[in-house]
Design a protein around this motif. Structure first.
Motif, PDB file in Angstrom:
ATOM      1  N   ASP A 114       0.926  -0.981  -0.153  1.00 55.49           N
ATOM      2  CA  ASP A 114      -0.020  -0.050  -0.112  1.00 55.49           C
ATOM      3  C   ASP A 114       0.808   1.355   0.044  1.00 55.49           C
ATOM      4  N   GLY A 115       1.059   1.994  -1.188  1.00 59.98           N
ATOM      5  CA  GLY A 115       1.702   3.024  -1.190  1.00 59.98           C
ATOM      6  C   GLY A 115       3.269   2.958  -1.454  1.00 59.98           C
ATOM      7  N   GLY A 116       3.561   2.231  -2.440  1.00 62.54           N
ATOM      8  CA  GLY A 116       5.096   2.241  -2.777  1.00 62.54           C
ATOM      9  C   GLY A 116       5.490   0.652  -2.739  1.00 62.54           C
ATOM     10  N   SER A 117       6.744   0.531  -3.191  1.00 61.79           N
ATOM     11  CA  SER A 117       7.498  -0.805  -2.846  1.00 61.79           C
ATOM     12  C   SER A 117       8.050  -0.888  -1.700  1.00 61.79           C
ATOM     13  N   LEU A 118       8.946  -2.017  -1.259  1.00 62.19           N
ATOM     14  CA  LEU A 118       9.468  -2.510  -0.214  1.00 62.19           C
ATOM     15  C   LEU A 118      10.766  -1.271  -0.093  1.00 62.19           C
ATOM     16  N   GLU A 119      11.115  -1.488   1.296  1.00 63.48           N
ATOM     17  CA  GLU A 119      12.394  -0.956   1.578  1.00 63.48           C
ATOM     18  C   GLU A 119      13.264  -1.830   2.138  1.00 63.48           C
ATOM     19  N   PRO A 120      14.781  -1.573   2.019  1.00 63.55           N
ATOM     20  CA  PRO A 120      15.702  -2.276   2.447  1.00 63.55           C
ATOM     21  C   PRO A 120      15.856  -2.463   4.037  1.00 63.55           C
ATOM     22  N   HIS A 121      15.552  -3.766   4.366  1.00 66.35           N
ATOM     23  CA  HIS A 121      15.628  -4.121   5.852  1.00 66.35           C
ATOM     24  C   HIS A 121      17.053  -4.757   6.271  1.00 66.35           C
ATOM     25  N   SER A 122      17.431  -5.763   5.784  1.00 65.76           N
ATOM     26  CA  SER A 122      18.566  -6.483   5.966  1.00 65.76           C
ATOM     27  C   SER A 122      19.084  -7.193   4.800  1.00 65.76           C
ATOM     28  N   LYS A 123      20.166  -8.055   4.810  1.00 67.77           N
ATOM     29  CA  LYS A 123      20.702  -8.583   3.734  1.00 67.77           C
ATOM     30  C   LYS A 123      19.774  -9.491   3.200  1.00 67.77           C
ATOM     31  N   THR A 124      18.723  -9.978   3.970  1.00 61.93           N
ATOM     32  CA  THR A 124      17.894 -11.223   3.242  1.00 61.93           C
ATOM     33  C   THR A 124      16.646 -10.774   3.300  1.00 61.93           C
ATOM     34  N   ALA A 125      16.181  -9.602   3.986  1.00 59.65           N
ATOM     35  CA  ALA A 125      14.819  -8.979   3.676  1.00 59.65           C
ATOM     36  C   ALA A 125      14.467  -7.881   3.353  1.00 59.65           C
ATOM     37  N   ASP A 126      13.365  -7.420   2.910  1.00 62.10           N
ATOM     38  CA  ASP A 126      12.842  -6.239   2.835  1.00 62.10           C
ATOM     39  C   ASP A 126      11.815  -5.640   3.831  1.00 62.10           C
ATOM     40  N   LEU A 127      11.470  -4.600   4.049  1.00 59.39           N
ATOM     41  CA  LEU A 127      10.497  -4.042   5.164  1.00 59.39           C
ATOM     42  C   LEU A 127       9.380  -3.527   4.315  1.00 59.39           C
ATOM     43  N   ALA A 128       8.173  -4.123   4.341  1.00 61.30           N
ATOM     44  CA  ALA A 128       6.840  -3.379   4.011  1.00 61.30           C
ATOM     45  C   ALA A 128       6.317  -2.582   5.067  1.00 61.30           C
ATOM     46  N   ARG A 129       6.549  -1.205   4.931  1.00 63.90           N
ATOM     47  CA  ARG A 129       6.204  -0.154   6.186  1.00 63.90           C
ATOM     48  C   ARG A 129       4.685   0.107   6.006  1.00 63.90           C
ATOM     49  N   ASN A 130       4.454   0.213   4.597  1.00 65.40           N
ATOM     50  CA  ASN A 130       2.901   0.434   4.120  1.00 65.40           C
ATOM     51  C   ASN A 130       2.220  -0.638   3.542  1.00 65.40           C
ATOM     52  N   TRP A 131       1.351  -1.137   4.183  1.00 63.41           N
ATOM     53  CA  TRP A 131       0.681  -2.576   3.692  1.00 63.41           C
ATOM     54  C   TRP A 131      -0.796  -2.516   4.102  1.00 63.41           C
ATOM     55  N   ARG A 132      -1.571  -3.399   3.348  1.00 68.17           N
ATOM     56  CA  ARG A 132      -2.886  -3.481   3.766  1.00 68.17           C
ATOM     57  C   ARG A 132      -3.357  -4.845   3.983  1.00 68.17           C
ATOM     58  N   LEU A 133      -4.098  -5.057   5.231  1.00 69.48           N
ATOM     59  CA  LEU A 133      -4.668  -6.401   5.673  1.00 69.48           C
ATOM     60  C   LEU A 133      -5.736  -6.612   4.471  1.00 69.48           C
ATOM     61  N   ARG A 134      -5.717  -7.655   3.927  1.00 75.48           N
ATOM     62  CA  ARG A 134      -6.780  -8.123   3.191  1.00 75.48           C
ATOM     63  C   ARG A 134      -7.567  -9.358   3.729  1.00 75.48           C
ATOM     64  N   GLU A 135      -6.935 -10.229   4.819  1.00 72.94           N
ATOM     65  CA  GLU A 135      -7.666 -11.320   5.144  1.00 72.94           C
ATOM     66  C   GLU A 135      -6.511 -12.188   6.080  1.00 72.94           C
ATOM     67  N   ALA A 136      -7.203 -12.792   7.118  1.00 75.54           N
ATOM     68  CA  ALA A 136      -6.495 -13.861   7.668  1.00 75.54           C
ATOM     69  C   ALA A 136      -6.907 -15.256   7.581  1.00 75.54           C
ATOM     70  N   SER A 137      -6.027 -16.201   7.401  1.00 74.86           N
ATOM     71  CA  SER A 137      -6.568 -17.508   7.322  1.00 74.86           C
ATOM     72  C   SER A 137      -6.068 -18.416   8.389  1.00 74.86           C
ATOM     73  N   LEU A 138      -6.998 -19.551   8.325  1.00 72.04           N
ATOM     74  CA  LEU A 138      -6.520 -20.702   9.401  1.00 72.04           C
ATOM     75  C   LEU A 138      -5.917 -21.744   8.511  1.00 72.04           C
ATOM     76  N   VAL A 139      -4.811 -22.223   8.769  1.00 72.33           N
ATOM     77  CA  VAL A 139      -3.912 -22.972   7.607  1.00 72.33           C
ATOM     78  C   VAL A 139      -3.101 -24.336   8.666  1.00 72.33           C
ATOM     79  N   PRO A 140      -2.900 -25.419   8.062  1.00 69.49           N
ATOM     80  CA  PRO A 140      -2.335 -26.458   8.545  1.00 69.49           C
ATOM     81  C   PRO A 140      -0.967 -26.087   9.476  1.00 69.49           C
ATOM     82  N   VAL A 141      -0.054 -25.517   8.578  1.00 67.86           N
ATOM     83  CA  VAL A 141       1.181 -25.191   9.000  1.00 67.86           C
ATOM     84  C   VAL A 141       1.642 -23.837   8.773  1.00 67.86           C
ATOM     85  N   PRO A 142       2.078 -22.790   9.755  1.00 64.78           N
ATOM     86  CA  PRO A 142       2.348 -21.250   9.412  1.00 64.78           C
ATOM     87  C   PRO A 142       3.471 -21.210   8.890  1.00 64.78           C
ATOM     88  N   ALA A 143       3.756 -20.282   8.167  1.00 67.02           N
ATOM     89  CA  ALA A 143       4.945 -19.642   7.563  1.00 67.02           C
ATOM     90  C   ALA A 143       5.905 -19.058   8.842  1.00 67.02           C
TER      91      ALA A 143
END
Length: 271
Positions: A114-143
């Motif tokens: 929501d509102g732009g791309s991701l920001e650098p966060h670490s060597k292996t991940a980017d930070l989504a500071r602005n994002w939109r919650l669309r849904e929550a799901s019940l799943v067998p195994v969580p990421a």
């Protein structure tokens, strides 16, 4: 006949949420944390944007009416975690969802940028500071192993709950698609690669909407940039690198490939 040990009984009961309320059919869910998943960190320092429609609770991210199990009736941020109060009453899959939730199950978030791309966060991940919650799901195994039905509850922090922070609710287009974290990472890779290749924003958006895997899209970006370099007139800045210009590794690599010279690494790695 299977034999259940006392250790297995204690382990199973540990996952049963004590926040489950039988009379109201509600339970607290840990929807998201700031753990990096598929190279993306969802910021949980404040409520994400959501709405204007109710936030659904789905079964395994299946976005159809028959698999809607409930909805979130409250939302708060607590200790860098997004916590939602889910209710399972009149939805088509409410009974199935409530049975899963009260027995203890994993939770997965459905989000979109929501509102732009991701920001650098670490060597292996980017930070989504602005994002939109669309849904929550019940799943067998969580990421994210921390995203489960919740065993404890506390009072929402002031200014960080669904009821106190109304500015987080914004309108959104009906055709905006729900993105998992891996899809967010794909979108960001394509946008960054397109920007590095100098493609117009319209072309970048077209490539994102193509639905093709990121590696395949990046090859397309390289081919388009190579075509533009080859068609540029001699002496044009896009055709090569002069002694007075800073070296562009991608342009140099494309020129070498065009001339049939060997490369130190695949073209896609220059983006």
């Amino acid at each position: 006949m299977a034999v259940t040990t006392q250790k297995e009984v204690r382990r199973a009961s540990a996952f049963k949420p004590t926040t489950a309320n039988e009379s109201s059919r509600t339970v607290s869910l840990v929807i998201a944390t700031e753990a990096p998943i598929d190279g993306v960190v969802l910021s949980c320092r404040q409520l994400p944007n959501y709405g204007p429609h109710p936030i659904p609770v789905l079964l395994s991210h299946e976005n159809n009416a028959a698999r809607m199990a409930g909805r979130l009736i409250d939302l708060k941020v607590e200790n860098r975690q997004l916590i939602g109060l889910a209710q399972f009453t009149d939805a088509p899959a409410a009974d199935e969802g409530w049975a899963l939730a009260r027995s203890g199950c994993a939770v997965s978030v459905g989000a979109s940028l929501d509102g732009g791309s991701l920001e650098p966060h670490s060597k292996t991940a980017d930070l989504a500071r602005n994002w939109r919650l669309r849904e929550a799901s019940l799943v067998p195994v969580p990421a994210d192993p921390a995203c489960l039905t919740r065993s404890q509850t506390t009072e929402p922090q002031e200014g960080n709950s669904m009821t106190t922070q109304t500015t987080a609710t914004q309108t959104t287009d009906d055709d905006e698609t729900t993105l998992t974290r891996s899809q967010l990472l794909r979108q960001n890779r394509i946008l960054r690669s397109a920007a590095a290749a100098g493609l117009p924003a319209e072309e970048a958006d077209e490539l994102v909407r193509s639905g093709k895997p990121a590696d395949e899209v990046i090859i397309t970006i390289v081919e388009r940039m190579a075509g533009r370099l080859s068609s540029a007139p001699a002496g044009h800045p896009a055709h090569g690198v002069t002694a007075t210009q800073p070296a562009d590794p991608l342009a140099e690599a494309i020129n070498r490939a065009w001339d049939g010279k060997p490369l130190e690494k695949p073209l896609t790695e220059y983006l």
